[in-house]
Write a protein that holds these residues in place. Sequence first.
Motif, short mmCIF file in Angstrom:
data_model
loop_
_atom_site.label_atom_id
_atom_site.label_comp_id
_atom_site.label_asym_id
_atom_site.label_seq_id
_atom_site.Cartn_x
_atom_site.Cartn_y
_atom_site.Cartn_z
N MET A 1 12.79 126.83 85.97
CA MET A 1 12.76 125.57 85.26
C MET A 1 14.04 125.43 84.46
SD MET A 1 9.69 123.64 83.96
CE MET A 1 9.36 122.83 82.46
N GLY A 2 14.57 124.20 84.39
CA GLY A 2 15.82 123.94 83.68
C GLY A 2 15.62 123.73 82.20
N ARG A 3 16.64 123.18 81.59
CA ARG A 3 16.60 122.91 80.15
C ARG A 3 15.63 121.81 79.78
NH1 ARG A 3 22.51 121.87 77.94
NH2 ARG A 3 21.29 121.01 76.26
N TYR A 4 15.47 120.85 80.69
CA TYR A 4 14.65 119.67 80.37
C TYR A 4 13.30 119.76 81.06
CZ TYR A 4 19.13 117.92 78.81
OH TYR A 4 20.32 117.77 78.17
N LYS A 5 12.26 119.26 80.38
CA LYS A 5 10.92 119.23 80.93
C LYS A 5 10.55 117.84 81.42
CE LYS A 5 9.23 122.88 77.93
NZ LYS A 5 8.30 123.22 76.85
N LYS A 6 11.05 116.81 80.71
CA LYS A 6 10.70 115.43 81.04
C LYS A 6 11.93 114.54 80.87
CE LYS A 6 6.01 115.99 79.33
NZ LYS A 6 5.04 115.55 78.36
N ILE A 7 12.02 113.52 81.73
CA ILE A 7 13.10 112.54 81.65
C ILE A 7 12.46 111.15 81.68
CG2 ILE A 7 15.10 111.55 82.82
CD1 ILE A 7 15.61 114.29 84.02
N LEU A 8 12.96 110.25 80.85
CA LEU A 8 12.52 108.86 80.85
C LEU A 8 13.68 108.00 81.33
CD1 LEU A 8 10.56 106.55 80.15
CD2 LEU A 8 11.50 106.60 77.83
N ALA A 9 13.46 107.23 82.39
CA ALA A 9 14.48 106.33 82.92
C ALA A 9 13.96 104.90 82.82
CB ALA A 9 14.80 106.67 84.37
N ALA A 10 14.73 104.05 82.16
CA ALA A 10 14.35 102.64 82.03
C ALA A 10 15.25 101.80 82.93
CB ALA A 10 14.49 102.19 80.58
N ILE A 11 14.65 100.91 83.70
CA ILE A 11 15.43 100.04 84.58
C ILE A 11 15.14 98.58 84.24
CG2 ILE A 11 15.54 101.72 86.46
CD1 ILE A 11 13.31 100.11 87.84
N ASP A 12 16.14 97.74 84.50
CA ASP A 12 15.96 96.31 84.26
C ASP A 12 16.30 95.48 85.50
OD1 ASP A 12 18.70 96.49 84.38
OD2 ASP A 12 19.06 95.72 82.36
N GLY A 13 16.47 96.16 86.63
CA GLY A 13 16.76 95.45 87.87
C GLY A 13 18.24 95.27 88.14
N SER A 14 19.09 95.59 87.18
CA SER A 14 20.53 95.44 87.38
C SER A 14 21.06 96.54 88.29
CB SER A 14 21.27 95.47 86.04
OG SER A 14 21.16 96.76 85.46
N GLU A 15 22.21 96.30 88.85
CA GLU A 15 22.83 97.29 89.74
C GLU A 15 23.12 98.59 89.01
OE1 GLU A 15 26.84 97.71 92.47
OE2 GLU A 15 26.07 95.71 92.02
N SER A 16 23.59 98.49 87.78
CA SER A 16 23.90 99.71 87.03
C SER A 16 22.65 100.51 86.68
CB SER A 16 24.69 99.38 85.76
OG SER A 16 23.94 98.53 84.92
N SER A 17 21.53 99.82 86.39
CA SER A 17 20.30 100.57 86.09
C SER A 17 19.74 101.23 87.33
CB SER A 17 19.26 99.67 85.43
OG SER A 17 18.68 98.78 86.36
N MET A 18 19.91 100.60 88.49
CA MET A 18 19.44 101.21 89.73
C MET A 18 20.28 102.45 90.07
SD MET A 18 16.88 99.44 90.08
CE MET A 18 16.15 99.91 91.60
N HIS A 19 21.58 102.38 89.78
CA HIS A 19 22.44 103.55 89.98
C HIS A 19 22.02 104.68 89.03
CE1 HIS A 19 25.92 105.98 90.87
NE2 HIS A 19 26.19 106.03 89.58
#
Length: 67
Positions: A1-19
Amino acid sequence: MGRYKKILAAIDGSESSMHALQESFKFATNEKCWITVTSVVPPYVGDLDMVGVRDVIVPCENPVKRP
């Protein structure tokens, strides 16, 4: 297991958020951790009476009970 246990990703439909979402999937895979994705949308400012909902908070606080 790495350093992180959970990640939160928020998207708004924009190209940059999808990337950013694609990169967060790669990161979560490498770290072997959970990822939670949420969609962010602007608040609705129209006339809710037209769609049959007068108070949008009530349905959110009291969801439909299933048998």
